[in-house]
Every structure is written in structure tokens, then in C-alpha cells.
Design a protein around this motif. Structure first.
Motif, mmCIF file in Angstrom:
data_model
loop_
_atom_site.group_PDB
_atom_site.id
_atom_site.type_symbol
_atom_site.label_atom_id
_atom_site.label_comp_id
_atom_site.label_asym_id
_atom_site.label_seq_id
_atom_site.Cartn_x
_atom_site.Cartn_y
_atom_site.Cartn_z
ATOM 1 N N GLY A 133 0.978 -1.308 -0.259
ATOM 2 C CA GLY A 133 -0.467 -0.097 0.172
ATOM 3 C C GLY A 133 0.688 0.925 -0.171
ATOM 4 N N HIS A 134 1.939 1.440 0.534
ATOM 5 C CA HIS A 134 2.878 2.602 0.846
ATOM 6 C C HIS A 134 3.207 2.961 -0.580
ATOM 7 N N THR A 135 4.257 1.724 -0.757
ATOM 8 C CA THR A 135 4.539 1.180 -2.361
ATOM 9 C C THR A 135 3.832 2.076 -3.750
ATOM 10 N N GLU A 136 2.539 2.104 -3.143
ATOM 11 C CA GLU A 136 1.787 2.383 -4.332
ATOM 12 C C GLU A 136 1.224 3.661 -4.078
ATOM 13 N N ILE A 137 1.462 4.115 -3.150
ATOM 14 C CA ILE A 137 1.383 5.597 -2.654
ATOM 15 C C ILE A 137 2.179 6.741 -3.546
ATOM 16 N N ILE A 138 3.539 5.588 -2.659
ATOM 17 C CA ILE A 138 4.899 6.624 -3.158
ATOM 18 C C ILE A 138 4.654 5.893 -4.924
ATOM 19 N N ASP A 139 4.628 5.284 -5.897
ATOM 20 C CA ASP A 139 4.761 4.898 -6.907
ATOM 21 C C ASP A 139 4.066 6.223 -7.760
ATOM 22 N N THR A 140 2.420 6.624 -6.916
ATOM 23 C CA THR A 140 1.319 7.205 -8.130
ATOM 24 C C THR A 140 1.632 8.833 -7.708
ATOM 25 N N THR A 141 1.997 9.264 -6.513
ATOM 26 C CA THR A 141 3.003 10.368 -6.289
ATOM 27 C C THR A 141 3.509 10.992 -7.087
ATOM 28 N N LYS A 142 4.600 10.064 -7.567
ATOM 29 C CA LYS A 142 6.474 10.068 -8.518
ATOM 30 C C LYS A 142 5.605 10.035 -9.924
ATOM 31 N N LYS A 143 4.659 9.569 -10.437
ATOM 32 C CA LYS A 143 3.865 9.654 -11.497
ATOM 33 C C LYS A 143 3.291 11.015 -11.474
ATOM 34 N N ILE A 144 2.659 12.048 -10.566
ATOM 35 C CA ILE A 144 1.627 13.129 -10.698
ATOM 36 C C ILE A 144 2.612 13.441 -10.177
ATOM 37 N N CYS A 145 4.198 13.514 -9.852
ATOM 38 C CA CYS A 145 5.203 15.081 -9.262
ATOM 39 C C CYS A 145 6.136 14.889 -11.647
ATOM 40 N N GLN A 146 5.997 13.897 -11.912
ATOM 41 C CA GLN A 146 6.645 14.058 -13.456
ATOM 42 C C GLN A 146 5.456 14.399 -14.280
ATOM 43 N N ASN A 147 3.836 14.310 -13.648
ATOM 44 C CA ASN A 147 3.559 15.088 -14.613
ATOM 45 C C ASN A 147 3.635 17.064 -14.526
ATOM 46 N N VAL A 148 3.359 17.447 -13.375
ATOM 47 C CA VAL A 148 3.905 18.336 -12.824
ATOM 48 C C VAL A 148 4.870 19.025 -13.539
ATOM 49 N N ILE A 149 6.301 18.548 -13.554
ATOM 50 C CA ILE A 149 7.473 18.773 -13.921
ATOM 51 C C ILE A 149 6.672 18.622 -15.508
ATOM 52 N N ASP A 150 6.687 17.972 -16.392
ATOM 53 C CA ASP A 150 5.737 17.727 -17.835
ATOM 54 C C ASP A 150 5.270 18.806 -18.112
ATOM 55 N N GLY A 151 4.679 19.863 -17.435
ATOM 56 C CA GLY A 151 3.740 20.975 -17.288
ATOM 57 C C GLY A 151 2.379 20.189 -18.123
ATOM 58 N N LYS A 152 2.194 18.651 -17.554
ATOM 59 C CA LYS A 152 0.590 18.129 -18.609
ATOM 60 C C LYS A 152 -0.116 18.863 -17.255
ATOM 61 N N ILE A 153 0.203 18.606 -16.370
ATOM 62 C CA ILE A 153 -1.140 18.879 -15.353
ATOM 63 C C ILE A 153 -0.490 20.088 -13.993
ATOM 64 N N THR A 154 -1.204 21.071 -13.258
ATOM 65 C CA THR A 154 -1.313 22.177 -12.519
ATOM 66 C C THR A 154 -1.083 21.133 -11.327
ATOM 67 N N LEU A 155 -0.034 21.704 -10.110
ATOM 68 C CA LEU A 155 -0.336 21.853 -8.684
ATOM 69 C C LEU A 155 -1.760 21.692 -7.964
ATOM 70 N N ASP A 156 -2.645 22.547 -8.411
ATOM 71 C CA ASP A 156 -3.726 22.582 -8.512
ATOM 72 C C ASP A 156 -4.962 21.834 -9.042
ATOM 73 N N ASP A 157 -4.570 21.102 -9.913
ATOM 74 C CA ASP A 157 -5.542 20.079 -10.271
ATOM 75 C C ASP A 157 -5.310 18.278 -9.919
ATOM 76 N N ILE A 158 -4.281 18.172 -8.977
ATOM 77 C CA ILE A 158 -3.939 17.121 -7.772
ATOM 78 C C ILE A 158 -5.106 17.404 -6.288
ATOM 79 N N ASP A 159 -5.841 16.344 -7.614
ATOM 80 C CA ASP A 159 -7.488 15.797 -5.695
ATOM 81 C C ASP A 159 -8.081 14.650 -6.310
#
Ligand code: IPE
Ligand code: IPE
Ligand code: MG
Length: 235
Positions: A133-159
Motif C-alpha cells: 500500500g505504501h509503495t502504491e502511494i509512493i509510485d503514484t506520487t512520483k507519477k503525478i510529480c512527473q506530470n507536473v514537471i512535464d507541464g501536463k498538469i498543475t498543482l491545483d489539478d491534484i485532488d
């Protein structure tokens, strides 16, 4: 009562089931695999849309090489041969977990069953294998961070909604979580998805958890009063 859409099972007690009979732990896993197939077909007949099961945790690699090898070979046998019946009944198999450090032959059998059943629509069968369960949350967080870095989403899109969609599998929340064998813990299972689950604990060991036992859990679920933080109005 809320519809029962997603059931999750922590399949525990295979080792103790075997020990009670003077058998090797592996025999408990083998018997458990038969029960798993029975429960999955039962879920289809009960029109449950999602069934998640804990097959192997990231922590289970701490077990003996003999036991880990047996389980990995059993998985291959299940995905390659045993699951033919599930495919016939319209079950779509998906997996949750990290691929590393699973063996190539295990990964290949997983990929095969996913590909073979991808167009089925009776039940999504989510098998958590090398899952934490922890690994899933960590892997997901990394994926979302990468999407922010790549400009695909903004911080405010995260919900809530976006986070759920980026998990290993896009599944609805777990309505009913079952754990067999008398242990009252979640052992790092689907932490995000179980936030408002109803829990059902039973002393029955997994290889004895047949469809009649599953029905008891379903019945118990329909007797619960789910409030999701609100207040139920008296009728
Ligand atoms: C659950 O049964 C199966 C897996 C964790 C793979 P156990 O193997 O944990 O059985 P007990 O808890 O030792 O009886
Ligand atoms: C949880 O069972 C994992 C699976 C069912 C695959 P365990 O037997 O590994 O859990 P603990 O060690 O009793 O918490
Ligand atoms: Mg156990």
C-alpha cells in the motif's frame, strides 16, 4: 443500502490450514488457489463488478526461497491454465504491484492473462501481486510529480479524483474488505482505496472460505449503516 460494487479480500491462513493437517505450507497455498477461483466465479454470479485480492505482498519476499518459489510457480500455473474458466465467464484480469523483482516467467504469464482477458466485462479481477500500500502511494506520487514537471498538469489539478485515477489501477473505492484467519490488521493492503470500507473479519482460514462464507460476508455488509461522515436522518 449502498450497492456492493467492489469487494477486497486479504486471503490469509493458508499456512495454518496446512499445518493443522500435518501438510507442508505449500499445500495450503494450492488449496487456497482453488478457493480463489470459486470465489471469483461466485462474485460474477452475484454481479459484483470489482474483486481485489491480496496474493503476495512486497513483505512476503521475507519468506523462505522454497515458499516464494512455490508461490511464483503456482501463479504461473493459475494464469496459464486454471484461469481458463474465469475467462469463459467474462472476467477481466488486471494486476496491482511493482514488477521488480518478479521473475521474467511470472511477468510473462501475467502479461498473457491481462492481454487475453482485456475485452471481458463481467468482473474486473484485480490481483495484488508484489503489492504494498505504501509503495502504491509512493509510485503514484512520483507519477503525478512527473506530470507536473512535464507541464501536463498543475498543482491545483491534484485532488482525490486525479490521485485515484493515477493509482496502479483505476478502481472505485472498496465497499467491503474481508480478512480471513482471525487476524485483525490490514498488512499494508490497499490503503488509499479502503478509506471508507466496511471491514469483515472471520476466523475461517482462507482454504475453508468457500462461497457460502462469502455470502455471509455479503449479507453482513448489507446490514451495515454507512454514513461517510454524515448523519442519517431518522425516518
Ligand atoms: C496467505 O496465507 C497467503 C500469502 C500470504 C501468500 P499465509 O501463508 O500467510 O498463511 P498463514 O498466515 O501462515 O497461516
Ligand atoms: C497478508 O498476509 C498478505 C497476503 C495475504 C498476500 P500476511 O500473512 O503476509 O500478513 P501478516 O504478516 O500476518 O501481517
Ligand atoms: Mg498469513
Amino acid at each position: 443500502m449502498e450497492e456492493l460494487k467492489h469487494v477486497a479480500i486479504i486471503m490469509d491462513g493458508n499456512g495454518r490450514w496446512a499445518k493443522k493437517r500435518g501438510l507442508n505450507r505449500s499445500m495450503g497455498h494450492k488449496e487456497g488457489s482453488k478457493v480463489l477461483e470459486e470465489l471469483c466465479l461466485h462474485a460474477v454470479s452475484k454481479k459484483i463488478s470489482y474483486l481485489s485480492v491480496f496474493a503476495f505482498s512486497t513483505e512476503n519476499f521475507k519468506r523462505s526461497k522454497e515458499e516464494v518459489d512455490f508461490l511464483m510457480n503456482l501463479f504461473i500455473e493459475m494464469f496459464r491454465k486454471k484461469f481458463k474458466e474465469l475467462h469463459k465467464h467474462g472476467v477481466k484480469v488486471v494486476f496491482s504491484g511493482r514488477r521488480e523483482p518478479l521473475r521474467q516467467d511470472v511477468l510473462a504469464s501475467m502479461d498473457e492473462i491481462v492481454e487475453k482477458t482485456k475485452d471481458n466485462d463481467k468482473l474486473v479481477f484485480n490481483i495484488c501481486l508484489n503489492y504494498g500500500g505504501h509503495t502504491e502511494i509512493i509510485d503514484t506520487t512520483k507519477k503525478i510529480c512527473q506530470n507536473v514537471i512535464d507541464g501536463k498538469i498543475t498543482l491545483d489539478d491534484i485532488d482525490d479524483n486525479l490521485f485515484s485515477k493515477e493509482l496502479y489501477q483505476d478502481l472505485p473505492p472498496i465497499d467491503l474488505l474481508i480478512r480471513t484467519s482471525g487476524e485483525y490488521r490490514v498488512s499494508n493492503f490497499m490503503l488509499w482505496q479502503m478509506s471508507y470500507s466496511e471491514f469483515y473479519f472471520t476466523d475461517t482460514l482462507f482454504p475453508d472460505f468457500h462461497k457460502e462464507e462469502f455470502d455471509k460476508a455479503i449479507l453482513a455488509y448489507y446490514e451495515r449503516d454507512r454514513k461517510f461522515g454524515g448523519v442519517k436522518l431518522e425516518k
